[in-house]
Write a protein that holds these residues in place. Sequence first.
Motif, PDB file in Angstrom:
ATOM      1  N   PRO A  29       0.797  -1.231   0.000  1.00 30.41           N
ATOM      2  CA  PRO A  29       0.000   0.000   0.000  1.00 30.41           C
ATOM      3  C   PRO A  29       0.826   1.277   0.000  1.00 30.41           C
ATOM      4  O   PRO A  29       0.315   2.334  -0.377  1.00 30.41           O
ATOM      5  CB  PRO A  29      -0.827  -0.111   1.289  1.00 30.41           C
ATOM      6  CG  PRO A  29      -0.063  -1.062   2.160  1.00 30.41           C
ATOM      7  CD  PRO A  29       0.594  -2.029   1.230  1.00 30.41           C
ATOM      8  N   ASP A  30       2.097   1.193   0.403  1.00 31.79           N
ATOM      9  CA  ASP A  30       2.920   2.399   0.423  1.00 31.79           C
ATOM     10  C   ASP A  30       3.809   2.531  -0.818  1.00 31.79           C
ATOM     11  O   ASP A  30       4.819   3.223  -0.795  1.00 31.79           O
ATOM     12  CB  ASP A  30       3.757   2.479   1.702  1.00 31.79           C
ATOM     13  CG  ASP A  30       4.463   1.184   2.032  1.00 31.79           C
ATOM     14  OD1 ASP A  30       4.185   0.170   1.359  1.00 31.79           O
ATOM     15  OD2 ASP A  30       5.278   1.180   2.962  1.00 31.79           O
ATOM     16  N   VAL A  31       3.429   1.842  -1.898  1.00 34.72           N
ATOM     17  CA  VAL A  31       4.099   1.997  -3.195  1.00 34.72           C
ATOM     18  C   VAL A  31       3.025   2.231  -4.251  1.00 34.72           C
ATOM     19  O   VAL A  31       2.014   1.529  -4.288  1.00 34.72           O
ATOM     20  CB  VAL A  31       4.927   0.751  -3.560  1.00 34.72           C
ATOM     21  CG1 VAL A  31       5.548   0.924  -4.947  1.00 34.72           C
ATOM     22  CG2 VAL A  31       6.014   0.486  -2.523  1.00 34.72           C
ATOM     23  N   LYS A  32       3.233   3.204  -5.122  1.00 38.55           N
ATOM     24  CA  LYS A  32       2.280   3.495  -6.187  1.00 38.55           C
ATOM     25  C   LYS A  32       3.012   3.629  -7.513  1.00 38.55           C
ATOM     26  O   LYS A  32       3.962   4.406  -7.633  1.00 38.55           O
ATOM     27  CB  LYS A  32       1.521   4.793  -5.896  1.00 38.55           C
ATOM     28  CG  LYS A  32       0.500   5.162  -6.980  1.00 38.55           C
ATOM     29  CD  LYS A  32      -0.265   6.413  -6.611  1.00 38.55           C
ATOM     30  CE  LYS A  32      -1.251   6.810  -7.704  1.00 38.55           C
ATOM     31  NZ  LYS A  32      -2.207   5.739  -8.038  1.00 38.55           N
ATOM     32  N   VAL A  33       2.607   2.855  -8.497  1.00 36.47           N
ATOM     33  CA  VAL A  33       3.150   2.982  -9.846  1.00 36.47           C
ATOM     34  C   VAL A  33       2.399   4.117 -10.541  1.00 36.47           C
ATOM     35  O   VAL A  33       1.211   4.007 -10.834  1.00 36.47           O
ATOM     36  CB  VAL A  33       3.004   1.659 -10.631  1.00 36.47           C
ATOM     37  CG1 VAL A  33       3.472   1.857 -12.077  1.00 36.47           C
ATOM     38  CG2 VAL A  33       3.809   0.558  -9.963  1.00 36.47           C
ATOM     39  N   VAL A  34       3.124   5.195 -10.792  1.00 38.22           N
ATOM     40  CA  VAL A  34       2.479   6.388 -11.364  1.00 38.22           C
ATOM     41  C   VAL A  34       2.468   6.370 -12.878  1.00 38.22           C
ATOM     42  O   VAL A  34       1.785   7.190 -13.509  1.00 38.22           O
ATOM     43  CB  VAL A  34       3.154   7.673 -10.857  1.00 38.22           C
ATOM     44  CG1 VAL A  34       2.933   7.835  -9.365  1.00 38.22           C
ATOM     45  CG2 VAL A  34       4.649   7.682 -11.192  1.00 38.22           C
ATOM     46  N   GLY A  35       3.235   5.431 -13.476  1.00 42.60           N
ATOM     47  CA  GLY A  35       3.249   5.352 -14.931  1.00 42.60           C
ATOM     48  C   GLY A  35       4.131   4.228 -15.408  1.00 42.60           C
ATOM     49  O   GLY A  35       4.913   3.650 -14.646  1.00 42.60           O
ATOM     50  N   THR A  36       4.002   3.881 -16.692  1.00 40.63           N
ATOM     51  CA  THR A  36       4.854   2.880 -17.324  1.00 40.63           C
ATOM     52  C   THR A  36       5.316   3.424 -18.669  1.00 40.63           C
ATOM     53  O   THR A  36       4.679   4.319 -19.250  1.00 40.63           O
ATOM     54  CB  THR A  36       4.116   1.544 -17.533  1.00 40.63           C
ATOM     55  OG1 THR A  36       3.023   1.741 -18.434  1.00 40.63           O
ATOM     56  CG2 THR A  36       3.613   0.978 -16.209  1.00 40.63           C
TER      57      THR A  36
END
Length: 343
Positions: A29-36
Amino acid sequence: MSAEPVKVLVVDDSAHNRRLLTELLESSPDVKVVGTACDGNEGLRQVLALHPDVVTLDLEMPRLGGYSFLRLLKSSAPTPVIVISSYAHKTDVFKALELGAFDFIAKPAKPTPDVLEKLRKELYEKVQAARLIRPAEVKPVVRKPKVMPLEPSFVVGIGASTGGPPAVQRLLESLAPEPSMCLLVCQHMPKQFTRAFAERLDKLGPFSVREAQEGDVLAPGHVFIAPGGRQLVVYRQNGQYVVGTPPPTMQDKHAPSVDRLFMSLAEVFGPKTIGVVLTGMGSDGAGGAKVIRKAGGEVWAESEETAVIYGMPQEAVATGAVSRVLPLGEIGPALVDLARKRR
């Protein structure tokens, strides 16, 4: 847990890999993929638009590959990069580290559930570590010609983990004026990469560098790299100091283990031991530091100002066993000075 999640950009030309890495990263929950991004050009655009905290990077991509991406990223928007590399391209990893990558993760050949869980944990650990990164000062190194080694006056054990490969390289380069020492290096690294790491370091200067093998004899001017997945110890046999590479025990938290190396050196060499703790997460080396100090040897630690991750040096310092805390660029010259004084 951080109040804000770590923002990650995934750069890989494989759609499958992008989906897999995104799933593994966002399982926390404390990691977010903002883009690829599917190549380096798109990756650079995404970095400038999204301002991620960390980038995961595949090196082999069309149009703009990983190396060019790293060079351009460093000059335009410096961001910690974790390279995702296959075992088949081991030497590429170390070139990427020299170009500024923060660390690397080995891409599994067979993604079984157990392997994917291990990958998930490693991704999480290194992404979190990248958030704490402290950029080290970079100084040009003048390489010295190879010279004949002298008799060693002491033996140096070096321990490092996250951020360690470039630090170890820089330290060896700075020792070139005094190739009379014998060094043993414990760098936390998968077993498929330690030989390539040693071969790369062997090209740098007057030291002969190799992945340690059972029965190797210690000699001045030689550097032994702990093999991944095994331990690196020293024992006396027939009047010589010989390397041992035993498998880890159930009690060992790391393989290779800085603690095991330091304890072995303290037992065999006593006051002629210098233990050096470089950048890394966790506390490996702290227990061994106390043993070296008790045996009459010295323990040095990299300072917070240059350590990429100050965890291991900080834990060693907290034991009270560390006698010198130095920036990375000063450790080599200090060892050279000590070697000359002890002749």
